[in-house]
Design an enzyme around this catalytic site. Sequence first.
Site, PDB file in Angstrom:
ATOM      1  N   TYR A 881       0.563  -1.272   0.258  1.00  0.00           N
ATOM      2  CA  TYR A 881       0.414   0.475   0.076  1.00  0.00           C
ATOM      3  C   TYR A 881       1.003   1.170  -0.236  1.00  0.00           C
ATOM      4  O   TYR A 881       0.230   2.408   0.500  1.00  0.00           O
ATOM      5  CB  TYR A 881      -1.381  -0.398   1.407  1.00  0.00           C
ATOM      6  CG  TYR A 881      -1.975  -0.835   1.212  1.00  0.00           C
ATOM      7  CD1 TYR A 881      -2.943  -0.929   0.780  1.00  0.00           C
ATOM      8  CD2 TYR A 881      -1.812  -2.371   2.103  1.00  0.00           C
ATOM      9  CE1 TYR A 881      -4.227  -1.294   0.029  1.00  0.00           C
ATOM     10  CE2 TYR A 881      -3.037  -3.241   1.829  1.00  0.00           C
ATOM     11  CZ  TYR A 881      -3.989  -2.844   1.141  1.00  0.00           C
ATOM     12  OH  TYR A 881      -5.203  -3.682   0.730  1.00  0.00           O
ATOM     13  N   SER A1170       4.766  -1.977   9.916  1.00  0.00           N
ATOM     14  CA  SER A1170       3.382  -1.117   8.794  1.00  0.00           C
ATOM     15  C   SER A1170       4.539   0.100   8.093  1.00  0.00           C
ATOM     16  O   SER A1170       3.839   0.747   8.333  1.00  0.00           O
ATOM     17  CB  SER A1170       2.437  -1.279   9.762  1.00  0.00           C
ATOM     18  OG  SER A1170       1.455  -1.188   7.985  1.00  0.00           O
ATOM     19  N   THR A1171       5.057  -0.173   6.649  1.00  0.00           N
ATOM     20  CA  THR A1171       5.580   0.942   6.090  1.00  0.00           C
ATOM     21  C   THR A1171       4.427   1.656   5.747  1.00  0.00           C
ATOM     22  O   THR A1171       4.966   2.649   5.481  1.00  0.00           O
ATOM     23  CB  THR A1171       6.580   0.333   5.621  1.00  0.00           C
ATOM     24  OG1 THR A1171       6.323  -0.564   4.769  1.00  0.00           O
ATOM     25  CG2 THR A1171       8.205  -0.276   5.743  1.00  0.00           C
ATOM     26  N   CYS A1172       3.425   1.418   5.091  1.00  0.00           N
ATOM     27  CA  CYS A1172       2.453   1.735   4.315  1.00  0.00           C
ATOM     28  C   CYS A1172       2.271   2.872   4.877  1.00  0.00           C
ATOM     29  O   CYS A1172       1.833   3.919   4.713  1.00  0.00           O
ATOM     30  CB  CYS A1172       1.200   0.435   4.141  1.00  0.00           C
ATOM     31  SG  CYS A1172       2.345  -0.873   2.921  1.00  0.00           S
ATOM     32  N   TYR A1173       2.139   3.008   6.746  1.00  0.00           N
ATOM     33  CA  TYR A1173       1.130   4.186   7.611  1.00  0.00           C
ATOM     34  C   TYR A1173       2.246   4.270   8.755  1.00  0.00           C
ATOM     35  O   TYR A1173       2.263   4.647   9.225  1.00  0.00           O
ATOM     36  CB  TYR A1173      -0.360   2.715   8.161  1.00  0.00           C
ATOM     37  CG  TYR A1173      -0.871   2.467   7.241  1.00  0.00           C
ATOM     38  CD1 TYR A1173      -1.852   2.929   6.660  1.00  0.00           C
ATOM     39  CD2 TYR A1173      -1.132   1.119   7.005  1.00  0.00           C
ATOM     40  CE1 TYR A1173      -2.574   2.695   5.427  1.00  0.00           C
ATOM     41  CE2 TYR A1173      -2.165   0.406   6.630  1.00  0.00           C
ATOM     42  CZ  TYR A1173      -2.885   1.159   5.324  1.00  0.00           C
ATOM     43  OH  TYR A1173      -3.987   0.662   4.341  1.00  0.00           O
TER      44      TYR A1173
END
Length: 1204
Positions: A881, A1170-1173
């Site tokens: 994401y 969670s690198t997306c967030y």
Amino acid sequence: MRPCYAWERPVRWPCDRKRTGATLPSARERERQDSEEVVGLAGGRNPTGMSAPAKQRQVSLRGASAKEISRDALLEKLAHERELRSYQRRASAAALFIQRVWRRYIAIKEVSEQLREEWEALADCYEDHMSSAWISNNLLRPFLFFVTHTPILWRWQIRNVKCITKCFGILLQSISSTDTQKNFCLLTVGTPQEKSAWLHQTQRLVSLCLFILADCSNSSHQDEMVTVTALSMRLLVSLTDVKGWKNFRTRDINDADLAVKRLIRYMTTNTNGIYSCFRKYILRNAPQSSSWRNTVSSSENNLLITVSAITLCLRPFHSIMLKDQDNGGIDVYEASKKYCIYVMTVPYLTKYLPSILLPALKHEHVLLPCFSILLTSEDKIFDEMLMLDQSDFATKEIPPLGWALANIINLTIEDNNSGSSGFFIQGLDCKLYTHAVNRILEKFVPWLESNQHSLKWDADEMLLTSDCVPISANSDECTDIMFYFDLLKPVYQQWHLRKLLSLAKVSYGAPNGHLIKQTSDNQGSFKLQDVIYFYYYFLRIFSILNLANGSLPILNVLSFTPGFIVEFWEAFECAIFGGIVHMSHEVKPNKETILEGQTNSVTRQSRSMKESGHRWATVIQKISKRSNDESTASPRDAPQIPVESAEDSYDLWDIEAMKHGAQGISKYLSCALFLFCSTYAHYLLVLDDIEFYEKQVPFTLQQQRKIAASLNTFVYNSLVHCGNNYRSVIDIAVRCLNLLYERDCRHKFCPSCLWLAPARKGWIPVAAAARAHEAAFSNLQAVDVSTIPAVSSILTTVPHLYPFEERVQMFRELIKLDKVSRRVTGEVSEPGSSSIGIIVRRDHIIEDGYKQLNFLGPKLKSCINVSFISESGLPEAGLDYGGLSKEFLTDLSKAAFDPEFNLFSQTSTADSTLIPSMAARLLENGMEMIEFLGRVVGKALYEGILLEYTFSLVFVQKLLGRYSFLDELSTLDSELYRNLMYVKHYEGDVTDLSLDFTVTEEICGKRIVTELKPGGRNISVRNENKLQYVHAMADYKLNRQILPFSNAFYRGLIDLISPSWLQLFNANEFNQLLSGGKNDFDVDDLRSNTKYSGGYSETSRTVKLFWEVVKGFKSAERCMLLKFVTSCSRAPLLGFKHLQPAFTIHKVACDIPLWATLGGQDVERLPSASTCYNTLKLPTYKRSSTLRNKLLYAISSNTGFELS
């Protein structure tokens, strides 16, 4: 009884015979008749004039088949007949006029033929009758009649030429006769009737001789025409020289002198006088190619004609030379005016005339009246010069006014074959000379600017072998232009400038601050502003006409004349800041060692740069940025305002005198500013950092700050208030300002507030500024630049006036606008099924990325969905994401920019920045890979992803479309830079170093020798050309060698990032935009902008332990933590408040028994992210040691979702 000659008998003209027959009606009668016809028709009267009976029906007797004519048709018919009659009357009148003219011509021809026959018989036995009265009555009267009434085409018939030759010979014999009674000029002291007859006849002789001079041409009848012309010039010289008349009594000299002065007045002030005829003679006989430039034809007669004509042209000035108070009616003013218009405007006058005549033309009593005329007369004299016909001469691109300028400059100097030095002629009033030249320049420069589009020559056709003289060219106009600049050569020699400067000091006798004061025009005074005007106009002329070298000759002499630029700034500084500045005018010895007045050497340098395709004159900006680790500034003088203490002093750097821009300063200050900026910008190109910072020449650092502040305020307010007006002075001020700003970016000498001071109160919202900037660039090619808003002009021209942080926000806003535009047009692919999905093997990340993304081009702006294959060949868990794509771009760039991959290499400087490897060209798909990396960098900039590498400033300069100069070589190859500085400042004979104009490189085991200029292998480096060698070597390393690689990278970069967006930043700022600039971040900034979820808060025990552990990390460990959470090891450029989504710490509850805690055990689970967030999933650790160990293990394991 004496015979009655034909000219004494009455002449009956054929046209005077009485004509019989009916006379033509007068115009009044014809009008009355025509009006009666029309009135009669309108009132019902028939054409015969009889009225029809009232109420009587008219019966046609022409038969039933005849068609009745209507009233309108009848009126039209009568009008046509009336026009026909009018035409017949005019034709008859014209025929009668032609008959009269023809009959008169026939009669005059018959009489002239008869007179000629009788005159020839008389002239054969003139010795028996010769006396002054006989010459006047019997020789000249019939001669002047039949010669002047002969058609022009017949005048050069052999018979007429013999008559003219015979008559002029008799007159010359009479004037030189020792017998007073035989001297024709004796009539000047005779009775009033004899005096009047002499003056009338000599005036007609003058007209005849001048006609012969003007009509003389080498093209046809050369021998006869030249012989007669030479004889006529001898006659005019004799008639106007009283001293050549024999046996005149002393008491008669005054009367004779008065008669001669009247004759000279007639000869010089007449419209077709000596000056206009001499001009025609010169132009008709001038060679029509540029191969000549020595002197006139070597024949004796041609030399005699030229010498005699010049003698006659200078006759009116003799009264001034002899201090004759009674000039007897000679109008010196009118003669000087004609002399300026017709003689001074002759192309190549000083080159065409024999050298023996030049001292006469250079005499002060000839030049000074001309200068006075140019100063006192109105614009009419210059308009007359511009309207002169040059159809007989090959060079038509330079107007007569331009030739007057060149001739005056050449006539004011002594002949000097040494070339580099010279001096003015003795007795020259240099003040008057400068004022007169400035007067011409005021009219010539606007003409050039308005007619610039019509100039035909092409600079590429100019083939040069020396400073100004071409040996061959494909265009005659090109060669003529170069010879024209050869005539202007004294202007760009140092002795000329030194003389004018010394004269300005002596004339005013005051400190330099007063030299720049503006006063009313006074030709008796001489100030520095006169010198400024002089060179300002010449700078404009050279920039327009000299397409080969541009304004280099003028800039070289202004920049490298010792002390000039310092004195110039001190005077200008007084005008801006007020007061008088007292400073040393001592010449700096280091500048003399650099150039030593070698104007020719600098000019040869510019010619070499042209041949290599990199001419100094075409460079618009010099922008150079680096952190100068090799040299530190050691101020020669302690600055009055320290840089550190002036950070908040905005008002100090907002110069009051410049707050209204170009429209708020006078014409003189505008010219002075233009000249100073042009000169100093040129000087900065060869000024290295050692001279600028350590030796502080030509200005101290404090003076440099004042210059920068003045230009900064001027440019900002000019762009705000003036729009497209005053474009020339604004453009050159921008160029000089950018040179100073980029030097400050490389090594600071100005406080940051100096650059922001003028615009600090005019900053507009970021979004509005971004939209204006984008609109300006999108419409720049389609609309007039005057329609571009002021804020857009500032952002596109001098973006440094806005803080870097605001420009970064503008950049982000521009990308946001682009995304909105693409979403409207349906180009955007949101995360999900429509995203671009790629599968990447971690151990083949470059190859997989290149194959799957390189062909996308601008479509790479869309979102990409990355799936990783681990090194063991198994798909990695997790959905992308945004976090995995960030990780992919950072890992791809890290691998591709690694020097071991051979696409990029590290510079030899301390900062080890990246530069394209020369071996990349030899690799398979090497240039295509560099282009792909340009797209990768563009994608990172587009998505706001920070990379871990920075590029060399030299490489970034090319991406921004800017030229690099010598100073920036230290950021690329510090060792080569030191060696070149050694050569530049070498005091001995540089030939001892055995250098030539080549560079040797070793690439992949191959040794390659490249010539820095054509034939460089055979050109040794000498003291005369060492400066040229230094800059040629720097140009090769900084521009030519790296250009193919930067072009490839640029093609990929602009697929995603618009070039207009890049113009907001300089090279240093581009690197900061790309990498964030620092290898660490502010923990407190991160803490204040962190959010908490899952039950954590800022007061939670684990959270407090976390911040204590992070503060104890090394900078590299903190960067690893940041990359673990956000996929990027660099902090956001503007701080963590701009990190989207915000940095978040999420609670992972891991309860353990109380007895385990008491026994020293803690949570075993590892942190995950969670690198997306941008979320760190942090277990509830109880001990700081456990948290530290687990966190370090997690961030160094290079895994993600598996830790969960």
